[in-house]
Design a protein around this motif. Structure first.
Motif, short mmCIF file in Angstrom:
data_model
loop_
_atom_site.label_atom_id
_atom_site.label_comp_id
_atom_site.label_asym_id
_atom_site.label_seq_id
_atom_site.Cartn_x
_atom_site.Cartn_y
_atom_site.Cartn_z
N THR A 53 0.83 -1.20 0.00
CA THR A 53 0.00 0.00 0.00
C THR A 53 0.87 1.25 0.00
O THR A 53 0.59 2.22 -0.71
CB THR A 53 -0.93 0.00 1.22
N LYS A 54 1.93 1.23 0.80
CA LYS A 54 2.82 2.39 0.89
C LYS A 54 4.27 1.95 0.71
O LYS A 54 4.61 0.80 0.95
CB LYS A 54 2.67 3.07 2.26
N GLY A 55 5.10 2.89 0.28
CA GLY A 55 6.53 2.64 0.23
C GLY A 55 7.08 2.13 -1.09
O GLY A 55 8.30 2.03 -1.26
N LYS A 56 6.19 1.80 -2.04
CA LYS A 56 6.67 1.22 -3.31
C LYS A 56 7.60 2.18 -4.06
O LYS A 56 8.68 1.79 -4.51
CB LYS A 56 5.48 0.87 -4.20
N THR A 57 7.15 3.42 -4.21
CA THR A 57 7.91 4.36 -5.05
C THR A 57 9.29 4.64 -4.47
O THR A 57 10.31 4.53 -5.15
CB THR A 57 7.12 5.67 -5.20
N THR A 58 9.32 5.00 -3.18
CA THR A 58 10.60 5.32 -2.56
C THR A 58 11.55 4.14 -2.62
O THR A 58 12.75 4.29 -2.92
CB THR A 58 10.38 5.74 -1.09
N THR A 59 11.03 2.95 -2.36
CA THR A 59 11.88 1.76 -2.33
C THR A 59 12.44 1.44 -3.72
O THR A 59 13.60 1.02 -3.84
CB THR A 59 11.11 0.56 -1.76
N THR A 60 11.66 1.64 -4.77
CA THR A 60 12.18 1.37 -6.12
C THR A 60 13.38 2.26 -6.41
O THR A 60 14.40 1.79 -6.95
CB THR A 60 11.11 1.61 -7.21
N TYR A 61 13.29 3.54 -6.04
CA TYR A 61 14.41 4.44 -6.32
C TYR A 61 15.63 4.11 -5.45
O TYR A 61 16.77 4.22 -5.90
CB TYR A 61 13.99 5.90 -6.09
N MET A 62 15.38 3.71 -4.21
CA MET A 62 16.50 3.31 -3.34
C MET A 62 17.23 2.11 -3.93
O MET A 62 18.48 2.09 -3.98
CB MET A 62 15.98 2.96 -1.95
N ILE A 63 16.47 1.11 -4.37
CA ILE A 63 17.09 -0.09 -4.93
C ILE A 63 17.87 0.26 -6.20
O ILE A 63 19.01 -0.19 -6.39
CB ILE A 63 16.01 -1.15 -5.23
N LYS A 64 17.26 1.06 -7.05
CA LYS A 64 17.94 1.49 -8.28
C LYS A 64 19.25 2.20 -7.95
O LYS A 64 20.30 1.94 -8.54
CB LYS A 64 17.03 2.41 -9.10
N SER A 65 19.21 3.10 -6.97
CA SER A 65 20.38 3.87 -6.58
C SER A 65 21.51 2.96 -6.09
O SER A 65 22.67 3.09 -6.50
CB SER A 65 20.01 4.87 -5.49
N ILE A 66 21.17 2.00 -5.23
CA ILE A 66 22.20 1.12 -4.67
C ILE A 66 22.81 0.22 -5.75
O ILE A 66 24.03 0.09 -5.85
CB ILE A 66 21.63 0.24 -3.54
N LEU A 67 21.95 -0.40 -6.57
CA LEU A 67 22.46 -1.31 -7.59
C LEU A 67 23.33 -0.58 -8.61
O LEU A 67 24.35 -1.11 -9.08
CB LEU A 67 21.30 -2.02 -8.30
N GLU A 68 22.96 0.66 -8.94
CA GLU A 68 23.77 1.43 -9.89
C GLU A 68 25.10 1.84 -9.27
O GLU A 68 26.13 1.87 -9.96
CB GLU A 68 22.98 2.64 -10.40
N ASN A 69 25.09 2.14 -7.97
CA ASN A 69 26.34 2.43 -7.28
C ASN A 69 27.26 1.21 -7.27
O ASN A 69 28.47 1.34 -7.16
CB ASN A 69 26.07 2.88 -5.84
N ALA A 70 26.64 0.03 -7.38
CA ALA A 70 27.42 -1.21 -7.40
C ALA A 70 27.83 -1.61 -8.82
O ALA A 70 28.40 -2.68 -9.02
CB ALA A 70 26.61 -2.33 -6.76
N GLY A 71 27.52 -0.76 -9.80
CA GLY A 71 27.99 -0.99 -11.16
C GLY A 71 26.99 -1.63 -12.10
O GLY A 71 27.32 -1.93 -13.26
N ARG A 72 25.76 -1.84 -11.65
CA ARG A 72 24.76 -2.41 -12.54
C ARG A 72 24.03 -1.31 -13.31
O ARG A 72 24.00 -0.16 -12.89
CB ARG A 72 23.74 -3.24 -11.75
N LYS A 73 23.43 -1.69 -14.44
CA LYS A 73 22.61 -0.76 -15.21
C LYS A 73 21.15 -1.16 -15.00
O LYS A 73 20.76 -2.29 -15.35
CB LYS A 73 22.99 -0.81 -16.69
N VAL A 74 20.36 -0.25 -14.41
CA VAL A 74 19.03 -0.61 -13.92
C VAL A 74 17.94 0.26 -14.53
O VAL A 74 18.03 1.49 -14.52
CB VAL A 74 18.98 -0.48 -12.38
N GLY A 75 16.91 -0.37 -15.04
CA GLY A 75 15.73 0.35 -15.51
C GLY A 75 14.69 0.41 -14.40
O GLY A 75 14.77 -0.34 -13.41
N LEU A 76 13.70 1.29 -14.55
CA LEU A 76 12.68 1.46 -13.51
C LEU A 76 11.32 1.72 -14.15
O LEU A 76 11.21 2.44 -15.14
CB LEU A 76 13.07 2.63 -12.59
#
Length: 486
Positions: free
Chosen positions: A112-135
């Protein structure tokens, strides 16, 4: 170009008449877009039945039609049948785009809540780790450098597969997406397997004639994601977790604050500095390190814990996670805007009573001198929302500035009066300023040391909808104009 045989392979869609070798030039579910050689899927919607346009699509040159009902077409038009054309559209779309989800690690988030923020957090972390991530999410779809504004939390299945295919083409190796209960109910994410499915939380929402018939149906639809993913990550503190787990076929990992979990937050400390709110904590369990987030509130702890759990699967280093979590921002979701060293100001999309109450309760934990809430409500929507939001703000804010949101075809003053009706049920102090820029200016000009000012309701939106037209209006721009004119 693909043949009918290629598209229906491995599905329960049957070819009733016509040749399986018929070549298809495009897959279409909007009758107006049919061209010579198209395969048209007749989707039954809330207001329109795609079967009503069979004659029109045949005239336009359709090579085949996918139907749930008996239809009469010329002998040179193939007829395919399914028991559910929304599911058929998802399966056909996945095949049309060569099953792009099989070439990506796709992470789906429901709740119900938290989906949007969590998607951006995950994208941010994975990209910092060198992955290329779509959203793919409520605000937008991000494919490389392209940002495509969203109209639904989860688009139609054809668009989902199209986006995933484009991500594969530009070299993405992962994708993170919000998965709404409606999307699961309407098969928008059918025809694919998620690497990871995430459950953030659930509370009564989206229940009504055109959505879910009751809370049990809402919860059931959310739970379907966990019959469609390899690994599941769940909020251990949610009281409805058992219901969400019902029928799951995935592995289970949990995160939480209150109950034992695989990823737990300990020693939570709310951080308040001049013009700044944040939170620190220590994650324990399958990961052990200190976390700092520049986004306030306990729900930010939940969102970041979830992101950490996901990145654990990807073997992301502690350093990459810490760096990304500190930098993660989501436009319009507890978005801190620096305007003064004396008080803090944030922009948030909270546009119903439940979201506003959650936000105000979280900010109250920081013991601000005052919470000043600026908000309005959308026109041509339920009046109940206005009464409820007025009552919540009156009860939990120290001062409310009632203003205009998206009045649509209603008079802003009438909407504001409805909000006032709700606020009058409380002892909350308030003022009414119809012009949103003037309302924000009033809040900033009268900000006191230790205040937290919340601009609620618009969030990421950069427009105001009035009588069928969208006018540019970005609260960040309004704030900049106000500060420049001081």
């Amino acid at each position: 170009m693909k043949t009918i045989k290629d598209l229906i392979k491995g599905t329960s869609i049957t070819l009733e008449s016509g040749s399986p070798e018929t070549e298809i030039t495009s897959l279409v579910y909007d009758s107006r877009k049919v061209k010579k050689g198209s395969l048209y899927v007749a989707v039954v919607g809330a207001n329109v039945d795609g079967h009503d346009f069979i004659d029109q699509v045949v005239e336009a040159g359709a090579a085949g039609v996918v139907v749930e009902k008996d239809v009469t077409v010329p002998s040179d038009v193939a007829v395919l049948k399914s028991s559910d054309n929304r599911e058929a559209l998802a399966l056909l779309s996945a095949a049309w785009f060569d099953h792009p989800a099989d070439k990506l690690k796709v992470i789906g988030i429901t709740g119900t809540k938290g989906k949007t923020t969590t998607t951006y957090m995950i994208k941010s972390i994975l990209e910092n780790a060198g992955r290329k991530v779509g959203l793919i999410g409520t605000i937008e779809a991000i494919i490389g450098d392209r940002h495509i504004p969203a109209s639904n939390t989860t688009p139609e299945s054809y668009i989902v597969q199209d986006y995933l295919s484009q991500m594969v083409e530009i070299g993405c190796d992962a994708a993170v997406m919000e998965v709404s209960s409606q999307a699961l109910m309407l098969h928008r994410v059918g025809g694919m397997t998620f690497e990871i499915g995430i459950f953030t939380n659930i509370s009564p929402d989206h229940i009504g004639p055109n959505e879910h018939r009751d809370f049990a149906d809402y919860m059931h639809c959310k739970s379907l994601l966990f019959q469609q993913c390899r690994h599941g990550i769940f909020n251990a503190d949610d009281e409805n977790l058992e219901g969400i787990l019902k029928g799951h076929t995935c592995t289970v990992n949990t995160y939480g604050i209150e109950k034992p979990a695989d990823f737990e937050a300990k020693d939570i400390r709310l951080v308040q500095e001049p013009g700044y709110l944040g939170v620190n904590y220590k994650v324990t369990g399958k990961e052990n390190f200190d976390v700092t987030i520049d986004v306030p509130g306990r729900f930010s702890v939940y969102n970041s814990l979830c992101a950490i759990a996901v990145c654990h699967f990807f073997n992301v280093s502690v350093e990459a996670m810490q760096k990304a979590l500190k930098a993660a921002r989501v436009k319009g979701r507890i978005e801190m805007v620096k305007v003064s060293d004396d008080f803090a100001l944030m922009i948030d999309y909270a546009h119903n009573a439940m979201a506003l109450e959650s936000l105000l309760t979280s900010i109250r934990e920081y013991h601000p001198k005052r919470i000043v809430t600026v908000f309005g409500c959308g026109g041509n929507r339920s009046k109940l929302r206005r009464f409820e939001m007025g009552e919540v703000s009156g009860r939990l804010s120290d001062f409310t500035i009632i203003t205009s949101d998206n009045p649509r075809f209603e008079e802003p003053a009438a909407i504001m009066k409805d909000i006032e009706t709700g606020i009058k049920k409380t002892d909350g102090k308030y003022i009414m300023i119809e012009d949103r820029k003037e309302a924000i200016k009033y809040a900033i000009d009268n900000g006191q040391k230790g205040d937290v000012i919340i601009l609620a309701g618009k969030g990421h939106e950069d427009y105001q909808e009035i009588r069928g037209k969208k006018y540019p209006m970005d609260e960040r721009v309004l704030i900049a104009d106000i500060l420049a004119g001081r």
